[in-house]
Design an enzyme around this catalytic site. Structure first.
Site, PDB file in Angstrom:
ATOM      1  N   CYS A   2       1.119  -1.250   0.263  1.00 23.28           N
ATOM      2  CA  CYS A   2      -0.341  -0.372   0.006  1.00 23.28           C
ATOM      3  C   CYS A   2       1.392   0.988   0.053  1.00 23.28           C
ATOM      4  O   CYS A   2       1.835   1.335   0.817  1.00 23.28           O
ATOM      5  CB  CYS A   2      -0.883  -0.263   1.612  1.00 23.28           C
ATOM      6  SG  CYS A   2      -2.102  -1.209   1.597  1.00 23.28           S
ATOM      7  N   ARG A  27       3.602  -0.282  -4.811  1.00 25.38           N
ATOM      8  CA  ARG A  27       3.921  -1.357  -3.172  1.00 25.38           C
ATOM      9  C   ARG A  27       2.424  -1.924  -3.425  1.00 25.38           C
ATOM     10  O   ARG A  27       2.435  -2.902  -2.605  1.00 25.38           O
ATOM     11  CB  ARG A  27       4.203  -0.159  -2.408  1.00 25.38           C
ATOM     12  CG  ARG A  27       4.899   0.622  -2.589  1.00 25.38           C
ATOM     13  CD  ARG A  27       5.013   1.115  -1.196  1.00 25.38           C
ATOM     14  NE  ARG A  27       4.831   1.268  -0.120  1.00 25.38           N
ATOM     15  CZ  ARG A  27       5.245   1.185   0.776  1.00 25.38           C
ATOM     16  NH1 ARG A  27       6.745   0.586   0.507  1.00 25.38           N
ATOM     17  NH2 ARG A  27       5.145   0.551   2.109  1.00 25.38           N
ATOM     18  N   TRP A  75      -2.936  -2.543  -1.425  1.00 22.49           N
ATOM     19  CA  TRP A  75      -2.461  -4.109  -2.138  1.00 22.49           C
ATOM     20  C   TRP A  75      -3.824  -4.613  -0.695  1.00 22.49           C
ATOM     21  O   TRP A  75      -3.579  -4.439   0.496  1.00 22.49           O
ATOM     22  CB  TRP A  75      -1.207  -4.538  -1.177  1.00 22.49           C
ATOM     23  CG  TRP A  75      -0.822  -6.175  -1.870  1.00 22.49           C
ATOM     24  CD1 TRP A  75      -1.037  -6.038  -2.936  1.00 22.49           C
ATOM     25  CD2 TRP A  75      -0.763  -6.971  -0.671  1.00 22.49           C
ATOM     26  NE1 TRP A  75      -0.424  -7.887  -2.950  1.00 22.49           N
ATOM     27  CE2 TRP A  75      -0.595  -7.824  -1.607  1.00 22.49           C
ATOM     28  CE3 TRP A  75      -0.623  -6.884   0.715  1.00 22.49           C
ATOM     29  CZ2 TRP A  75       0.109  -9.130  -0.908  1.00 22.49           C
ATOM     30  CZ3 TRP A  75      -0.596  -8.048   1.188  1.00 22.49           C
ATOM     31  CH2 TRP A  75      -0.105  -9.557   0.536  1.00 22.49           C
ATOM     32  N   ASN A 100      -1.644   2.088   5.937  1.00 21.67           N
ATOM     33  CA  ASN A 100      -1.292   1.566   5.692  1.00 21.67           C
ATOM     34  C   ASN A 100      -0.498   0.235   6.872  1.00 21.67           C
ATOM     35  O   ASN A 100      -0.399   0.740   7.790  1.00 21.67           O
ATOM     36  CB  ASN A 100       0.507   1.686   5.014  1.00 21.67           C
ATOM     37  CG  ASN A 100       0.715   2.414   3.394  1.00 21.67           C
ATOM     38  OD1 ASN A 100      -0.461   2.295   3.105  1.00 21.67           O
ATOM     39  ND2 ASN A 100       1.284   2.541   3.179  1.00 21.67           N
ATOM     40  N   GLY A 101      -0.867  -1.157   6.949  1.00 20.39           N
ATOM     41  CA  GLY A 101      -0.577  -1.810   7.930  1.00 20.39           C
ATOM     42  C   GLY A 101      -1.976  -2.867   7.799  1.00 20.39           C
ATOM     43  O   GLY A 101      -2.142  -3.179   7.403  1.00 20.39           O
ATOM     44  N   GLU A 484      16.983 -18.557  -6.946  1.00 26.29           N
ATOM     45  CA  GLU A 484      15.950 -17.198  -7.142  1.00 26.29           C
ATOM     46  C   GLU A 484      15.459 -16.931  -8.867  1.00 26.29           C
ATOM     47  O   GLU A 484      14.778 -16.139  -9.108  1.00 26.29           O
ATOM     48  CB  GLU A 484      17.703 -16.573  -7.347  1.00 26.29           C
ATOM     49  CG  GLU A 484      17.049 -14.775  -7.488  1.00 26.29           C
ATOM     50  CD  GLU A 484      15.666 -14.007  -7.026  1.00 26.29           C
ATOM     51  OE1 GLU A 484      15.996 -14.741  -5.872  1.00 26.29           O
ATOM     52  OE2 GLU A 484      15.836 -12.787  -7.724  1.00 26.29           O
ATOM     53  N   LYS A 488      12.204 -16.035  -9.346  1.00 23.96           N
ATOM     54  CA  LYS A 488      11.538 -14.416 -10.109  1.00 23.96           C
ATOM     55  C   LYS A 488      10.799 -15.102 -11.585  1.00 23.96           C
ATOM     56  O   LYS A 488       9.784 -14.467 -12.032  1.00 23.96           O
ATOM     57  CB  LYS A 488      12.996 -14.429 -10.979  1.00 23.96           C
ATOM     58  CG  LYS A 488      13.680 -13.518 -10.714  1.00 23.96           C
ATOM     59  CD  LYS A 488      13.646 -12.138 -10.329  1.00 23.96           C
ATOM     60  CE  LYS A 488      12.846 -12.076  -9.398  1.00 23.96           C
ATOM     61  NZ  LYS A 488      13.606 -11.696  -7.851  1.00 23.96           N
ATOM     62  N   GLU A 491       6.800 -15.872 -10.256  1.00 24.25           N
ATOM     63  CA  GLU A 491       6.172 -14.551  -9.615  1.00 24.25           C
ATOM     64  C   GLU A 491       5.730 -13.464 -11.197  1.00 24.25           C
ATOM     65  O   GLU A 491       5.195 -13.115 -11.063  1.00 24.25           O
ATOM     66  CB  GLU A 491       7.077 -13.640  -8.738  1.00 24.25           C
ATOM     67  CG  GLU A 491       8.285 -12.885  -9.326  1.00 24.25           C
ATOM     68  CD  GLU A 491       8.749 -12.366  -7.811  1.00 24.25           C
ATOM     69  OE1 GLU A 491      10.007 -12.261  -8.170  1.00 24.25           O
ATOM     70  OE2 GLU A 491       8.248 -11.725  -6.776  1.00 24.25           O
ATOM     71  N   HIS A 507      16.802 -38.514  -6.320  1.00 28.31           N
ATOM     72  CA  HIS A 507      15.939 -38.900  -4.340  1.00 28.31           C
ATOM     73  C   HIS A 507      13.871 -38.776  -4.809  1.00 28.31           C
ATOM     74  O   HIS A 507      13.375 -38.148  -3.964  1.00 28.31           O
ATOM     75  CB  HIS A 507      16.287 -38.228  -3.418  1.00 28.31           C
ATOM     76  CG  HIS A 507      18.014 -38.308  -3.005  1.00 28.31           C
ATOM     77  ND1 HIS A 507      18.432 -39.463  -2.608  1.00 28.31           N
ATOM     78  CD2 HIS A 507      19.028 -37.694  -3.566  1.00 28.31           C
ATOM     79  CE1 HIS A 507      19.249 -40.109  -2.824  1.00 28.31           C
ATOM     80  NE2 HIS A 507      20.061 -38.687  -3.044  1.00 28.31           N
ATOM     81  N   LYS A 606       5.238  -4.266  -3.587  1.00 27.00           N
ATOM     82  CA  LYS A 606       6.851  -4.762  -3.118  1.00 27.00           C
ATOM     83  C   LYS A 606       6.868  -3.762  -1.571  1.00 27.00           C
ATOM     84  O   LYS A 606       5.507  -3.436  -1.243  1.00 27.00           O
ATOM     85  CB  LYS A 606       7.525  -3.253  -3.832  1.00 27.00           C
ATOM     86  CG  LYS A 606       8.757  -2.950  -4.130  1.00 27.00           C
ATOM     87  CD  LYS A 606       9.544  -4.232  -4.905  1.00 27.00           C
ATOM     88  CE  LYS A 606      10.934  -3.877  -4.950  1.00 27.00           C
ATOM     89  NZ  LYS A 606      11.338  -5.125  -5.900  1.00 27.00           N
TER      90      LYS A 606
HETATM   91  C1  F6R Z   1      11.165 -11.229  -5.482  1.00 20.48           C
HETATM   92  C2  F6R Z   1      11.385 -10.238  -4.072  1.00 20.48           C
HETATM   93  C3  F6R Z   1      10.746 -10.858  -2.470  1.00 20.48           C
HETATM   94  C4  F6R Z   1      11.583  -9.688  -1.726  1.00 20.48           C
HETATM   95  C5  F6R Z   1      11.066 -10.085   0.007  1.00 20.48           C
HETATM   96  C6  F6R Z   1      11.383  -9.138   0.641  1.00 20.48           C
HETATM   97  O1  F6R Z   1      11.514 -10.791  -6.308  1.00 20.48           O
HETATM   98  O2  F6R Z   1      10.955  -8.996  -3.960  1.00 20.48           O
HETATM   99  O3  F6R Z   1      10.923 -12.246  -2.538  1.00 20.48           O
HETATM  100  O4  F6R Z   1      13.173 -10.226  -1.848  1.00 20.48           O
HETATM  101  O5  F6R Z   1       9.637  -9.650  -0.049  1.00 20.48           O
HETATM  102  O6  F6R Z   1      11.769  -7.453   0.514  1.00 20.48           O
HETATM  103  P1  F6R Z   1      13.084  -7.043   1.110  1.00 20.48           P
HETATM  104  O7  F6R Z   1      14.837  -7.185   0.445  1.00 20.48           O
HETATM  105  O8  F6R Z   1      12.377  -5.573   0.639  1.00 20.48           O
HETATM  106  O9  F6R Z   1      12.778  -7.256   2.556  1.00 20.48           O
END
Ligand code: F6R
Length: 611
Positions: A2, A27, A75, A100-101, A484, A488, A491, A507, A606
């Protein structure tokens, strides 16, 4: 998670609110709304499900204007992304709140407020805040006072901004567990959950601290701390280019951010390398003394940042012999932890506001760790402020929800940490530090070479467009790189992707392999390569399609069912950083082919500031 924007000016502030929301949209982006105090002395709002452009169109149609207002991009946590659940929430048509929160005691507050005659029109936890403040106005006619009393009854995390039609000369705000920043303009002032929202109107900011209440007026700002005492907070001039929030010539922020990696890795190295060694002072003045005493390392992070921690474990144990544990923050924070003596507690976070990581740090404090150190991308974040030591990554604002440049700069920072710790304790092999410093200096150019593979990777992406499942394989420090890569892909392209250490294949997961499941492998030339090659044979023998990223020295060949993508050669220790690049490009191109929303994938946000 948010975004909040607020503004008070002697001109129409709706463009400031919409502009700010667009910059915060990364966000949270499932609905948006704004409330303004109009020239007719009315509090009016517009809310829309969907992205900020929907709100913008509705605002254009409506023609709503005002000189005082608050806005929000959401969000969803409590209640679906509908108009009724979008913020701002109102009480009695005269009080508006954006939040927010998460309010954890919202159910009991809701029940009680109903007994007081309040009628709820949404399923959100936020609506209890606005009615609670409204209730407090009965005994505290000043809105800042009512807010101070109301927040004492809220449990959970909040950044809130409030406007009140009977006192239309101020925005009041409160912060606890969710960041808020005040921006100072010329004869007008603003408020936001992230300074990025206000970069078009000001470069002067005041960051509220935990428990602060603020009142933002045309002529200035007042702040009270958690005890209700008037306090002053520093005003900081922010210098970074406002262009960070623009895509430039790139089609998506994610692609722009992938291509920024050579430059931001370079920036992360700047002022941290001496001739042949890492400058320990870069970690803060007490670092040198503290590092000598570290006997164990506990790393805690989430998502992509957690993967960076997993790579770092290979470096820390492999190069320095210092034991290292890595755990996701959401598990660590609720576990009874056995703390090793002289343990350094390391958090890794792009945003520095991730709720679980922050909570883990706060919980760790009384447990007797030697010190806390954060690897973070936001200098003003809660994580940085609450850690003893910090090494900032210099990735610049990352807008694409899928983390890219934050990850590679975290890896660089973690390698610097490894070398600094190793030298402080004389644990590095002779010549290793100088060798790796030299290799780090060459890294930006090698990243450029890896980026030049873009077109090749784009063609390979076509193999994935119709697939539903993929496997990612790696061994050693490449295993977290495979994790990773899988994260990617899932997501942003919504293709199911799983990562396995290649040796684990037999296994169980080998049973999944058939011609319909591409198997992506990162295979730099190292001491595990021959073992990895055997694992690849196991895949081929079952008709699996291999996509292998390897350098010339690996002596792998293209062939039926094997697509080999040649990588530049790189120092073995740095290979996880370089091999990340083609995996980022792969997921990007697959997502573009599938037509997903690359920068704002569904269901995500984000900066995860809720649990
Ligand atoms: C994936 C991604 C998330 C963040 C996670 C932690 O692409 O961006 O998995 O890595 O939410 O976020 P931060 O690094 O801001 O603590």
């Amino acid at each position: 998670m948010c975004g909040i924007v607020g503004a008070i000016a002697e001109r129409n502030i709706t463009p400031i609110l919409i502009g700010g929301l667009k910059r915060l949209e990364y966000r949270g982006y499932d609905s948006a709304g704004l409330a303004v105090f109009t020239a007719d002395h009315e509090l009016m709002r517009i809310r829309r499900p969907g992205k900020v452009t929907e709100l913008e169109a509705a605002l254009r149609d409506d023609g709503l204007t005002g000189r005082l207002g608050i806005a929000h991009t959401r969000w969803a946590t409590h209640g679906a992304p509908t108009e009724a659940n979008a913020h701002p929430h109102f009480s009695h048509g005269e009080l508006a709140v954006v939040h927010n929160g998460i309010i954890e005691n919202h159910e009991s507050l809701r029940t009680w407020l109903k007994t007081q005659g309040y009628v709820f029109t949404s399923q959100t936890d936020t609506e209890v805040i606005v009615h609670l403040i409204h209730h407090k106005l009965k005994d505290n006619p000043n809105i800042a006072d009512a807010l101070k009393v109301a927040v004492k009854e809220l449990h959970g995390a909040y950044g809130v901004a409030v406007i009140y039609a009977r006192q239309p000369d101020r925005i009041v705000a409160a912060r606890s567990g969710s960041p808020l920043v005040i921006g100072f303009g010329l004869g007008e002032n603003y408020l936001a959950s992230d300074q990025l929202a206000l970069r078009q109107v000001t470069d002067r900011f005041m960051y509220l601290e935990e428990g602060d209440i603020a009142e933002v007026r045309l002529d200035g700002v007042s702040v009270w701390d958690v005890d209700g005492e008037t306090v002053t907070r520093d005003v900081i001039q922010y210098h970074e280019g406002a262009e960070a929030a623009d895509k430039g010539a790139f089609r998506h922020f994610m692609l722009k951010e992938i291509h920024e990696q050579p430059a931001v890795v370079q920036r992360t190295l700047e002022s941290r390398l001496g001739d042949a060694q890492v400058l320990v002072e870069a970690f803060g003045p007490q670092a040198e003394e503290l590092f000598k005493r570290v006997r164990n390392i506990q790393i805690v992070a989430c998502g992509t940042s957690y993967h960076a921690g997993l790579v770092a474990r290979y470096w820390l144990e492999g190069l320095t012999g210092i034991p290292c544990q890595v755990e996701v923050a959401s598990e660590f924070r609720y576990r009874r932890v056995a703390v090793q003596p002289d343990s350094l507690f390391v958090t890794i976070s792009q945003s520095g506001e991730t709720a679980d990581t922050l909570a883990a740090l706060r919980n760790a404090k009384p447990l007797g760790y030697l010190a806390s150190l954060s690897i973070c991308n936001v200098a003003t974040s809660s994580l940085v402020r609450e850690s003893d030591l910090t090494l900032l990554t210099q990735a610049g604002p990352e807008i694409g929800v899928a983390s890219t440049k934050a990850f590679t700069t975290q890896l660089v920072a973690l390698l610097l940490l490894t070398l600094a710790l190793g030298r402080s304790q004389n644990r590095l092999e002779e010549g290793m530090e100088a060798e790796l410093v030299e290799a780090l200096r060459r890294l930006p150019a090698q990243l450029d070479e890896a980026l030049a593979m873009d077109k090749v990777v784009e063609r390979i992406a076509e193999l994935f467009a119709e697939k539903h499942h993929t496997l990612f394989l790696g061994r050693g420090a490449q295993y977290p790189v495979a994790m990773e890569g899988a994260l990617k892909l899932k997501e942003i392209s919504y293709i199911h992707a799983e990562a396995y250490p290649a040796g684990e294949l037999k296994h169980g997961p080998l049973a999944l392999v058939d011609a319909d499941m591409p198997v992506v492998t990162v295979a730099p030339n190292n001491e595990l390569l021959e073992k990895l090659k055997s694992n690849l044979q196991e895949v081929r023998a079952r008709g699996g399609q291999l996509i292998v990223f390897a350098d010339a020295e690996a002596a792998l060949e293209n062939g039926e069912g094997t697509h080999l993508i040649g990588m530049p050669s790189v120092h073995d220790v740095l290979a996880p950083i370089l091999y990340t690049i083609p995996l980022q490009l792969l997921s990007y191109h697959v997502a573009v082919l599938k037509g997903t929303d690359v920068d704002q994938p569904r269901n995500l946000a984000k900066s995860v500031t809720v649990e």
